[in-house]
Design a protein around this motif. Structure first.
Motif, PDB file in Angstrom:
ATOM      1  N   ASN A 137       5.229   5.102 -39.330  1.00 21.16           N
ATOM      2  CA  ASN A 137       4.373   5.669 -38.401  1.00 21.16           C
ATOM      3  C   ASN A 137       4.872   5.476 -36.927  1.00 21.16           C
ATOM      4  OD1 ASN A 137       1.469   6.176 -37.368  1.00 21.16           O
ATOM      5  ND2 ASN A 137       1.633   4.245 -36.562  1.00 21.16           N
ATOM      6  N   HIS A 138       5.652   4.476 -36.634  1.00 20.43           N
ATOM      7  CA  HIS A 138       6.327   4.303 -35.319  1.00 20.43           C
ATOM      8  C   HIS A 138       7.441   5.437 -35.072  1.00 20.43           C
ATOM      9  CE1 HIS A 138       4.715   1.015 -33.613  1.00 20.43           C
ATOM     10  NE2 HIS A 138       4.916   0.135 -34.727  1.00 20.43           N
ATOM     11  N   PHE A 139       8.082   5.866 -36.387  1.00 22.37           N
ATOM     12  CA  PHE A 139       8.999   6.875 -36.106  1.00 22.37           C
ATOM     13  C   PHE A 139       8.380   8.045 -35.909  1.00 22.37           C
ATOM     14  CE2 PHE A 139      11.403  10.536 -38.162  1.00 22.37           C
ATOM     15  CZ  PHE A 139      12.737  10.202 -37.590  1.00 22.37           C
ATOM     16  N   TYR A 140       7.275   8.582 -36.503  1.00 23.35           N
ATOM     17  CA  TYR A 140       6.586   9.983 -36.268  1.00 23.35           C
ATOM     18  C   TYR A 140       5.831   9.791 -35.058  1.00 23.35           C
ATOM     19  CZ  TYR A 140       8.046  11.625 -40.898  1.00 23.35           C
ATOM     20  OH  TYR A 140       8.956  11.758 -41.930  1.00 23.35           O
ATOM     21  N   LEU A 148      13.035   1.146 -36.159  1.00 22.68           N
ATOM     22  CA  LEU A 148      14.218   0.428 -36.699  1.00 22.68           C
ATOM     23  C   LEU A 148      14.122  -1.008 -36.984  1.00 22.68           C
ATOM     24  CD1 LEU A 148      17.158   1.743 -37.328  1.00 22.68           C
ATOM     25  CD2 LEU A 148      17.652   1.194 -34.715  1.00 22.68           C
ATOM     26  N   ARG A 149      13.319  -1.554 -36.200  1.00 22.07           N
ATOM     27  CA  ARG A 149      13.047  -3.109 -36.226  1.00 22.07           C
ATOM     28  C   ARG A 149      12.358  -3.408 -37.677  1.00 22.07           C
ATOM     29  NH1 ARG A 149       9.652  -4.360 -31.051  1.00 22.07           N
ATOM     30  NH2 ARG A 149       9.357  -6.280 -32.590  1.00 22.07           N
ATOM     31  N   PHE A 150      11.313  -2.532 -37.993  1.00 20.99           N
ATOM     32  CA  PHE A 150      10.823  -2.747 -39.267  1.00 20.99           C
ATOM     33  C   PHE A 150      11.569  -2.514 -40.525  1.00 20.99           C
ATOM     34  CE2 PHE A 150       7.166  -2.380 -36.325  1.00 20.99           C
ATOM     35  CZ  PHE A 150       6.234  -3.263 -37.155  1.00 20.99           C
ATOM     36  N   ASN A 166      18.298   6.119 -45.961  1.00 19.80           N
ATOM     37  CA  ASN A 166      18.069   7.309 -45.553  1.00 19.80           C
ATOM     38  C   ASN A 166      17.233   7.415 -44.245  1.00 19.80           C
ATOM     39  OD1 ASN A 166      17.960  10.275 -45.530  1.00 19.80           O
ATOM     40  ND2 ASN A 166      16.589  10.551 -47.188  1.00 19.80           N
ATOM     41  N   ASN A 167      15.986   6.353 -44.435  1.00 16.86           N
ATOM     42  CA  ASN A 167      15.265   6.205 -42.876  1.00 16.86           C
ATOM     43  C   ASN A 167      15.910   5.762 -41.910  1.00 16.86           C
ATOM     44  OD1 ASN A 167      13.024   7.629 -44.498  1.00 16.86           O
ATOM     45  ND2 ASN A 167      12.043   5.837 -44.778  1.00 16.86           N
ATOM     46  N   LEU A 168      16.883   4.808 -42.131  1.00 17.34           N
ATOM     47  CA  LEU A 168      17.573   4.147 -41.197  1.00 17.34           C
ATOM     48  C   LEU A 168      18.512   5.003 -40.432  1.00 17.34           C
ATOM     49  CD1 LEU A 168      18.816   0.615 -42.928  1.00 17.34           C
ATOM     50  CD2 LEU A 168      17.553   0.888 -40.630  1.00 17.34           C
ATOM     51  N   GLY A 169      19.081   5.983 -41.343  1.00 13.98           N
ATOM     52  CA  GLY A 169      20.048   6.855 -40.638  1.00 13.98           C
ATOM     53  C   GLY A 169      19.332   7.633 -39.575  1.00 13.98           C
ATOM     54  N   LEU A 170      18.308   8.271 -39.888  1.00 16.48           N
ATOM     55  CA  LEU A 170      17.533   9.126 -38.977  1.00 16.48           C
ATOM     56  C   LEU A 170      17.127   8.203 -37.758  1.00 16.48           C
ATOM     57  CD1 LEU A 170      14.814  11.410 -41.089  1.00 16.48           C
ATOM     58  CD2 LEU A 170      16.812  11.832 -39.949  1.00 16.48           C
ATOM     59  N   CYS A 171      16.392   6.749 -38.082  1.00 16.45           N
ATOM     60  CA  CYS A 171      16.004   6.222 -36.797  1.00 16.45           C
ATOM     61  C   CYS A 171      17.254   5.834 -35.970  1.00 16.45           C
ATOM     62  CB  CYS A 171      15.431   4.880 -37.303  1.00 16.45           C
ATOM     63  SG  CYS A 171      13.904   5.055 -38.011  1.00 16.45           S
TER      64      CYS A 171
END
Length: 317
Positions: A137-140, A148-150, A166-171
């Protein structure tokens, strides 16, 4: 299969006889009978058994089973009310709070879902699903640094899979921590267990390549995404845009039509196809595609402006 169906019917008969033998007063056998009905697709019968079991004994699992029945019956509001009723008897119960959050998420009510996931973390601060969903939710909502912290918290807890990296890479990319971006995607590729996961990682790498203006790399990444998953609508859409930049109008149009047919809920392929059709003079196709884009995303300003221009043009003919 016929064998599994026969076993389910035997289980149903056993549970029914046991319930009758207990003079219909044993909540446990009523739950088993309800589960048998549920597995056979007899949801209304299952509802009756779970309701009856709750009248005898308030048990968290029974609330969860009954909520699953209502979700199968496409009654999310009833399921929400049931979970809240359960919370009155079991305040702070994590499984009930998670159930409410999931339903809000499925109904696209992300802010409410996030609030309930936060309540989950107050009770269990190692709940992986809650941490991941709040991070998402924070990313979007354009807060990649907080997301990134989560996600790093999940790494500290020992979660180690393709989706997380995968999500870490985008963040990392959107938080401008470029040194970690590609290494995260490399880990994601190494940990992928299916073609669909590989396709998603290559698609995201392509997205990063677009962000750094390396369109050749982006083109190759989107092609690789399609090689692993030929139904990846987002990759078709982005490839279409790159093809159009190269002047390949017909190829671009074909990719957009494929993307639109694979994911009618996405507004981007419809909008891009509308723009493309308008440029080559096919105004009727442009108008039809723009209407589909508006249905998918009514608040999209560019679509509204395009429709307005087309209507003015049609009125002048």
């Amino acid at each position: 299969s016929p064998l599994s169906l026969k076993l389910k019917q035997h289980a149903l008969d056993l549970a029914a006889q046991a319930t009758e033998h207990a003079q219909f007063k044993d909540w446990w056998w009523k739950v088993q009978l309800g589960k048998c009905y549920y597995r056979l697709g007899l949801y209304r019968e299952a509802e009756k058994q779970f309701r009856s079991a709750l009248n005898h004994q308030e048990i968290v699992d029974t609330y969860l089973y009954l909520a699953k029945v209502y979700q199968r019956l496409d009654q999310p509001i009833t399921a929400l009310n049931l979970f809240k009723q359960g919370l009155d008897h079991f305040p702070g119960e994590v499984t009930l709070l998670t159930g409410i959050a999931r339903i809000h998420e499925e109904m696209n009510n992300i802010s409410s879902a996030t609030e309930y996931y936060r309540d989950v973390l107050k009770q269990d601060n190692t709940h992986v699903e809650a941490i991941a969903c709040i991070g998402s939710n924070h990313f979007y909502t354009d807060q990649p640094e907080i997301a990134l912290r989560f996600y790093r918290r999940l790494l500290q807890m020992g979660v180690y899979n393709c989706q997380l990296y995968n999500n870490l890479g985008l963040c990392c990319f959107y938080a401008q921590q470029y040194d970690m971006t590609l290494s995260s995607f490399e880990r994601a590729l190494a940990l992928s267990t299916s073609d669909e996961e590989q396709a998603d990682v290559w698609y995201n790498i392509g997205h990063v390549a677009v962000g750094i203006a390396d369109l050749t790399l982006a083109y190759q990444c989107f092609k690789l995404a399609l090689a692993f998953n030929n139904d990846h609508a987002e990759a078709y859409n982005n490839l279409a845009v790159l093809e159009l930049r190269k002047g390949r109008v017909e190829q671009s149009k074909a990719f957009l039509q494929t993307a639109a047919s694979l994911a009618s809920h996405m507004y981007e392929p419809h909008f891009n196809l509308s723009i493309l059709s308008e440029k080559i003079g096919d105004l009727q196709s442009s108008y039809t595609a723009a209407q589909k884009a508006e249905d998918a995303f009514p608040e999209h300003v560019d679509t509204q402006q395009l429709l307005k221009q087309l209507r003015v043009h049609f009125a002048a003919i």
